[in-house]
Design an enzyme around this catalytic site. Structure first.
Site, PDB file in Angstrom:
ATOM      1  N   GLN A  50       0.827  -1.205   0.000  1.00 31.34           N
ATOM      2  CA  GLN A  50       0.000   0.000   0.000  1.00 31.34           C
ATOM      3  C   GLN A  50       0.861   1.255   0.000  1.00 31.34           C
ATOM      4  O   GLN A  50       2.057   1.210   0.303  1.00 31.34           O
ATOM      5  CB  GLN A  50      -0.894   0.010   1.245  1.00 31.34           C
ATOM      6  N   GLU A 123       0.522   0.480  13.849  1.00 27.91           N
ATOM      7  CA  GLU A 123       0.882   1.749  14.503  1.00 27.91           C
ATOM      8  C   GLU A 123       1.392   1.532  15.925  1.00 27.91           C
ATOM      9  O   GLU A 123       1.941   2.441  16.530  1.00 27.91           O
ATOM     10  CB  GLU A 123      -0.312   2.698  14.558  1.00 27.91           C
ATOM     11  N   ASP A 176       0.451 -12.466   7.373  1.00 27.79           N
ATOM     12  CA  ASP A 176      -0.994 -12.317   7.196  1.00 27.79           C
ATOM     13  C   ASP A 176      -1.722 -12.903   8.405  1.00 27.79           C
ATOM     14  O   ASP A 176      -1.523 -14.069   8.745  1.00 27.79           O
ATOM     15  CB  ASP A 176      -1.420 -13.032   5.917  1.00 27.79           C
ATOM     16  N   ASP A 205      -7.226  -5.202  14.854  1.00 23.95           N
ATOM     17  CA  ASP A 205      -7.014  -3.779  14.570  1.00 23.95           C
ATOM     18  C   ASP A 205      -6.588  -3.681  13.112  1.00 23.95           C
ATOM     19  O   ASP A 205      -5.407  -3.607  12.793  1.00 23.95           O
ATOM     20  CB  ASP A 205      -5.944  -3.224  15.504  1.00 23.95           C
TER      21      ASP A 205
END
Length: 275
Positions: A50, A123, A176, A205
């Site tokens: 991404q 994060e 994954d 999350d």
């Protein structure tokens, strides 16, 4: 039907000819746009999975993936705390009740030791909240994109940073989450081998459940059935489900999958769900 990611197009560009600044325009749903001035672009890069951006707005530092806001410095704690604390408090209560019926009085009265699986969470803010609990003895975090972790450690230390990354209770697996759960789930035709780790809590999350999006498989009934086999009898699973009031289709999809696996599923107004 869950929304298609092509309906969610984000651009950073000029607002109008009289304004030299740049603005972030994010389409929440077709017909509802979110627009905010960009004060600074800290980073724009691309991983194998991404595009990743760190920008600065009136909400402070903001993480974008594929042009979609993931969290902001001002209010990420609302998401992270809501995702983690109701689930872990419930989990500890259930575990203590379970020990009361199966263990000695001393064990039943002591705080139970918990093992937690986090799916996603690059994060590091979710792990930050989980690790606040002294009773958590191990956290396994499975994040598919190592670059999100690296970028967050460098540019978003307030989210958790190296303090979380270096916590000895944290085991970070780059991979994954669906494959991790599936590969470690016992099946009826298994022969031999060790037993998979059973978790007291599974916290997902991950990206919003948009159709064909990177996290869509993690909102399916098939995934929740696999995850249920990785939970202890008193275990809890929680997942974020998008913006329930604005994009109700996404939360309904997730809730329907929960109902198909567990006898009960409860939604929270902060758009996280506990089963």
């Amino acid at each position: 039907m869950a929304p298609n990611p092509k309906d969610y197009i984000t651009t950073i560009g000029s607002h109008d000819p009289d304004d030299s600044g740049e603005y972030l325009k994010e389409v929440i749903v077709p017909g509802l746009n979110y627009e905010i001035k960009v004060n600074k672009v800290h980073l724009k890069t691309k991983s194998p999975f991404q595009e990743i951006q760190i920008i600065d707005t009136c909400f402070g530092k903001t993480l974008l993936t594929d042009g979609l806001t993931q969290s902001t410095q001002v209010d990420e704690f609302i998401y992270s705390e809501s995702l983690v604390h109701p689930a872990l408090v419930l989990c500890a209560q259930r575990r203590k009740q379970e020990l009361a019926t199966t263990s000695s009085n001393t064990q039943a009265q002591s705080m139970p030791k918990l093992t937690v699986l986090i799916g996603g969470g690059g994060e590091l803010a979710t792990a930050r909240e989980v690790l606040k609990y002294p009773c958590v003895e191990k956290v396994v975090m499975v994040e598919i994109d190592s670059m999100v972790v690296d970028v967050s450690r460098k540019y978003l230390p307030e989210w958790g940073g190296d303090n979380v990354y270096n916590d000895p209770r944290l085991e970070l697996i780059i991979g994954d989450a669906y494959e991790y759960v599936a590969a470690n789930t016992p099946r009826s035709n298994d022969s031999g081998g060790g037993s998979p780790t059973l978790f007291d809590a599974i916290i997902m999350d991950i990206s919003d459940p948009v159709e064909a999006g990177p996290g869509f498989a993690l909102y399916t009934k098939e995934f929740f059935e696999l995850a249920s086999k990785r939970l202890k009898p008193s275990g809890v699973i929680v997942t974020q489900a998008g913006m329930a009031e604005i994009v109700p289709a996404s939360s309904r999809t997730s809730m329907n999958c929960h109902y198909g696996v567990w006898s009960s599923a409860d939604g929270q107004n902060t758009n996280e769900e506990v089963s």
